[in-house]
Design an enzyme around this catalytic site. Structure first.
Site, PDB file in Angstrom:
ATOM      1  N   LYS A 123       0.869  -1.171   0.000  1.00 13.11           N
ATOM      2  CA  LYS A 123       0.000   0.000   0.000  1.00 13.11           C
ATOM      3  C   LYS A 123       0.908   1.225   0.000  1.00 13.11           C
ATOM      4  CE  LYS A 123      -4.176   1.940   1.955  1.00 13.11           C
ATOM      5  NZ  LYS A 123      -3.723   3.305   2.244  1.00 13.11           N
ATOM      6  N   LYS A 321      -3.012  -2.596   7.583  1.00  8.76           N
ATOM      7  CA  LYS A 321      -2.058  -1.563   7.999  1.00  8.76           C
ATOM      8  C   LYS A 321      -0.827  -2.093   8.733  1.00  8.76           C
ATOM      9  CE  LYS A 321      -4.195   2.570   7.478  1.00  8.76           C
ATOM     10  NZ  LYS A 321      -3.595   3.815   7.070  1.00  8.76           N
ATOM     11  N   CYS A 444      38.105  17.222  23.937  1.00 12.28           N
ATOM     12  CA  CYS A 444      36.733  17.065  24.440  1.00 12.28           C
ATOM     13  C   CYS A 444      36.430  15.574  24.524  1.00 12.28           C
ATOM     14  CB  CYS A 444      35.747  17.762  23.513  1.00 12.28           C
ATOM     15  SG  CYS A 444      34.013  17.411  23.900  1.00 12.28           S
TER      16      CYS A 444
HETATM   17  S1  IVH Z   1      -6.530  -0.449  -4.849  1.00  9.73           S
HETATM   18  C1  IVH Z   1     -11.037  -0.338  -5.508  1.00  9.73           C
HETATM   19  N1  IVH Z   1      -3.986  -0.845  -4.434  1.00  9.73           N
HETATM   20  O1  IVH Z   1      -4.995   3.323  -0.940  1.00  9.73           O
HETATM   21  C2  IVH Z   1      -9.644  -0.450  -5.042  1.00  9.73           C
HETATM   22  N2  IVH Z   1      -4.965   1.145  -3.583  1.00  9.73           N
HETATM   23  O2  IVH Z   1      -8.383   3.312  -0.309  1.00  9.73           O
HETATM   24  C3  IVH Z   1      -8.864   0.765  -5.335  1.00  9.73           C
HETATM   25  N3  IVH Z   1      -3.371   2.637  -2.447  1.00  9.73           N
HETATM   26  O3  IVH Z   1      -6.185   6.136  -1.858  1.00  9.73           O
HETATM   27  C4  IVH Z   1      -7.594   0.907  -4.610  1.00  9.73           C
HETATM   28  N4  IVH Z   1      -1.590   1.389  -2.747  1.00  9.73           N
HETATM   29  O4  IVH Z   1      -4.504   5.442  -3.591  1.00  9.73           O
HETATM   30  C5  IVH Z   1      -5.032  -0.024  -4.236  1.00  9.73           C
HETATM   31  N5  IVH Z   1      -1.713  -1.301  -4.173  1.00  9.73           N
HETATM   32  C6  IVH Z   1      -2.769  -0.490  -3.981  1.00  9.73           C
HETATM   33  C7  IVH Z   1      -2.638   0.742  -3.308  1.00  9.73           C
HETATM   34  C8  IVH Z   1      -3.771   1.537  -3.117  1.00  9.73           C
HETATM   35  C9  IVH Z   1      -2.048   2.519  -2.245  1.00  9.73           C
HETATM   36  C10 IVH Z   1      -4.178   3.767  -1.966  1.00  9.73           C
HETATM   37  C11 IVH Z   1      -5.106   4.334  -2.984  1.00  9.73           C
HETATM   38  C12 IVH Z   1      -6.312   4.802  -2.211  1.00  9.73           C
HETATM   39  C13 IVH Z   1      -6.226   3.983  -0.973  1.00  9.73           C
HETATM   40  C14 IVH Z   1      -7.298   2.908  -1.001  1.00  9.73           C
END
Ligand code: IVH
Length: 683
Positions: A123, A321, A444
């Site tokens: 993520k 997370k 020092c």
């Molecule tokens: S998928 C319908 N994949 O996380 C699914 N999102 O709420 C669409 N994000 O702001 C999102 N890495 O920008 C997806 N590998 C990843 C991601 C990712 C970061 C962010 C995305 C969005 C939030 C998802």
């Protein structure tokens, strides 16, 4: 003379060539032509387009060239809304198991049904962007906004070298690609370093900085921020067959020239998710960019459709997370630390807080000016960031929470009454410098201790067992006043120290004795000359060949060494101009510290690995990473931190991570320690 059609053909050819080489450079990290060659082709295309304006196309690489300044951003309605995903805040493995349980329940799978297949990704901590390609050409880039409408940031996204202006082999009427724009940590650190150097405000974190850069009106600012991009999904699609699995989709996007992260993986069931979460957690600090978790997606599109959406979130995806990399906590005090070169660093003493996976109670404030710019005061609630290998830092103050009883603005000189907190010598801040320094030098004790630890570290003289506890006692007891005193230590004097048995005293004396046989590069590095790190020390050793030549080199001669600029040259001159530093060097030599000297470039030892690039990953059975690196370098090879097509060998040991995956993906030869030793032994 070019007729327009000949010119047209050449322009098309140049565009294709430039796109190809930009892709190799920015996405694959494996350039095949020198930069100058690329520039030549680029200029040829620019000249052609200037002479024949009708040849200019929106997807021409010359059109990344920036300069567009807008009055305001316009809004864009997303054809397909940009949804968000459910976040699993349980950062333990329970979070992953919960998701699998829900998916199985929603799919009405029996307990004995086989595990569900998931596509796992990182993520990325940046901002979501929708890239609209029509007939393969980028026509619009928009931010997520509220999911329904975002902002048109095409002029800015065009400046991102990793975002293709034209997709490879795509002619579909519409293909919208979604992904994350982010800023690499090294780019962020360098930007803040530059801000500090200019005495300007630093940025809080890469994500906010990336988001700010994307929403600029002046695309030159965006371009200067060196943003990156990863694709992870689709928006509106017309006239293109979407592959049947998420992994196949990502493979297809990669084949179009879009950057897709190589750490992604397909796993089976809850156990697979748990393993992926743990594996990435272990790599998190070493990643080149921030992540705030991992994302699990049901791999099959058919199952995704069956699962559908609930309250605008897909049931088939979840974000799992990791502990946050920023936290707020109370600033209880500010200590001032004395570094190896006498630099005085204000350090925030914090109410302990769990951030970036560990408990932090100290964080750097960098220097007085920065502490003042942030207006950090004792009693404030502050934001602490700990990400990657960077030491924890206070990045800001929560002014809303400032109590009436808060302390005064930070004043380093006043706080110390002008004296080094360790040795009492006067503190100085030279014109144009951001740091206050203790003027006590080697007298020092704080500087003496740091200098000693630096000298003894593995990458310098490598004195095993000489850690901070022992150095502390040796310096405090006055047993050691200068570095050469180390070589006068006997078992008897060491055995008197706290927690030092005869046996370990004996080992330490033996280690000190062994360290006498060293290399010029290690010795130079060990001296702790300001601005002379390990790499510079190696370059200097290779260039000058002998210590006396280095000590007596003029500034001009120093500037001839590779990668030595005026600041480094001056620092080396200053160091060797100090009589006490020369004395230390002479005493070390007199104590028997020695190395092989040669005539500068004329190193004649066999170089079986000349021209070969290696990447080390995982832990090797008998060699420590630093030792493996030293052996490879001594044999003429190079060791790089990341795998690219230019890598010749990846040396993999136990628990090898993403570098091994990357090697396999790129077809780079993977060898073990035994094979490395065989290569080293070859003539
Ligand atoms: S998928 C319908 N994949 O996380 C699914 N999102 O709420 C669409 N994000 O702001 C999102 N890495 O920008 C997806 N590998 C990843 C991601 C990712 C970061 C962010 C995305 C969005 C939030 C998802």
């Amino acid at each position: 003379m070019n007729t327009p059609s000949v010119a047209g053909q050449r322009a098309a050819e140049l565009r294709a060539l430039l796109d190809h080489h930009a892709y190799l450079y920015y996405v694959q990290d494996a350039p095949q032509i020198p930069d100058a060659e690329y520039d030549k082709l680029f200029q040829e295309l620019q000249a052609l387009e200037a002479a024949h304006p009708e040849l200019l196309t929106a997807d021409s690489p010359t059109q990344r060239v920036i300069g567009a300044v807008l009055d305001g951003l316009t809004t864009v309605r997303h054809v397909v809304p940009m949804l968000s995903i459910r976040t699993e805040t349980d950062t333990t493995e329970g979070g992953a198991r919960e998701f699998d349980k829900r998916v199985r329940r929603d799919l009405k799978l029996a307990d004995e049904a086989p595990p569900v297949e998931y596509a796992c990704e990182l993520k990325f901590d940046g901002l979501a962007i929708n890239l609209r390609y029509e007939r393969g050409v980028l026509v619009q880039a928009a931010t997520r906004g509220d999911g329904e409408t975002g902002e048109d940031v095409t002029h800015n996204i065009r400046t991102l070298a990793q975002v293709p202006l034209r997709l490879i082999g795509v002619d579909a009427p519409v293909l919208e690609v979604r992904g994350e724009v982010y800023m690499r940590r090294d780019v962020f650190e360098a930007l803040n370093e530059a801000q500090r150097g200019k005495g300007e405000k630093t940025y809080i974190n890469p994500r906010n900085t990336a988001a700010g850069a994307v929403r600029q009106l002046d695309s030159r600012i965006t371009a200067s921020r060196k943003l990156s991009f990863f694709a992870y999904g689709l928006g509106d699609v017309q006239g293109w067959d979407v592959p049947p699995t998420h992994t196949a989709l990502l493979d297809a996007l990669a084949a179009m020239g879009l950057p897709v992260d190589a750490r992604r993986r397909v796993v089976a069931g809850a156990d697979g998710l748990v393993a992926f979460h743990a594996e990435i957690a272990a790599q998190r600090d070493a990643l080149p960019f921030d992540i705030d978790g991992v994302v699990y997606k049901v791999n099959s599109r058919a199952l995704q459709q069956e699962l559908g959406f609930v309250s605008r979130e897909p049931r088939w995806a979840v974000a799992h997370k990791y502990p946050a990399q920023e936290q707020v906590t109370l600033l209880r005090g500010i200590d001032i630390q004395v570094g190896r070169t006498g630099k005085l660093t204000p350090v925030a003493k914090l109410e302990p807080v769990f951030v970036g996976g560990t408990t932090v109670s100290n964080a750097t404030l960098h220097n007085e000016d920065e502490a003042r710019r942030k207006d950090v005061r004792i009693g404030d609630t502050v934001i602490v960031r700990r990400a990657g290998d960077v030491i924890p830092e206070v990045v800001g103050v929560v002014l809303d929470k400032r109590p009436a009883s808060v302390g005064e603005p930070f004043d380093l000189y006043q706080r110390l009454a002008g004296r080094c907190p360790i040795c009492g010598a006067a503190i100085l801040r030279e014109e144009g410098e951001v740091d206050w320094r203790c003027s006590g030098g080697i007298s020092c004790p704080a500087q003496r201790k740091q200098a000693m630890l630096h000298f003894a570290q593995r990458r310098a003289l490598d004195i095993e067992g000489l850690g901070d506890k022992i150095v502390e006692q040796l310096v405090d007891a006055g047993v050691i006043k200068t570095l050469p005193d180390l070589y006068k230590l006997g078992v008897a004097s060491l055995a008197q120290l706290d927690r030092m048995a005869d046996k370990s005293a004996g080992n330490l004396v033996a280690a000190i004795d062994r360290s006498k046989q060293t290399t010029l590069a290690r010795f130079v590095y060990g001296l702790g000359i300001r601005h002379v790190g390990e790499t510079t020390a190696k370059d200097l050793a290779r260039h000058f060949g002998a210590l006396d030549r280095l000590m007596d080199a003029s500034t001009e001669q120093l500037l001839e060494a590779p990668d030595v600029g005026p600041v480094v040259a001056q620092s080396i001159r200053t160091f060797f101009e100090q009589p006490h530093n020369r004395e230390v060097v002479e005493q070390l030599r007199a104590a028997g510290v020695t190395w092989a000297e040669h005539d500068g470039e004329a190193d004649t030892s066999p170089k079986p690995l000349a021209g070969k690039t290696f990447v080390l990953t995982g832990s090797l059975p008998t060699l420590e990473r630093e030792d493996a690196k030293a052996l490879i370098e001594a044999a003429g090879g190079k060791v790089s931190g990341s795998v690219s097509k230019k890598t010749h060998y990846v040396v993999a040991g136990e628990a090898a991570g993403s570098k091994l995956d990357k090697a396999r993906e790129l077809g780079v030869e993977v060898i073990d320690e035994a094979a490395l030793r065989a290569l080293l032994a070859a003539e």
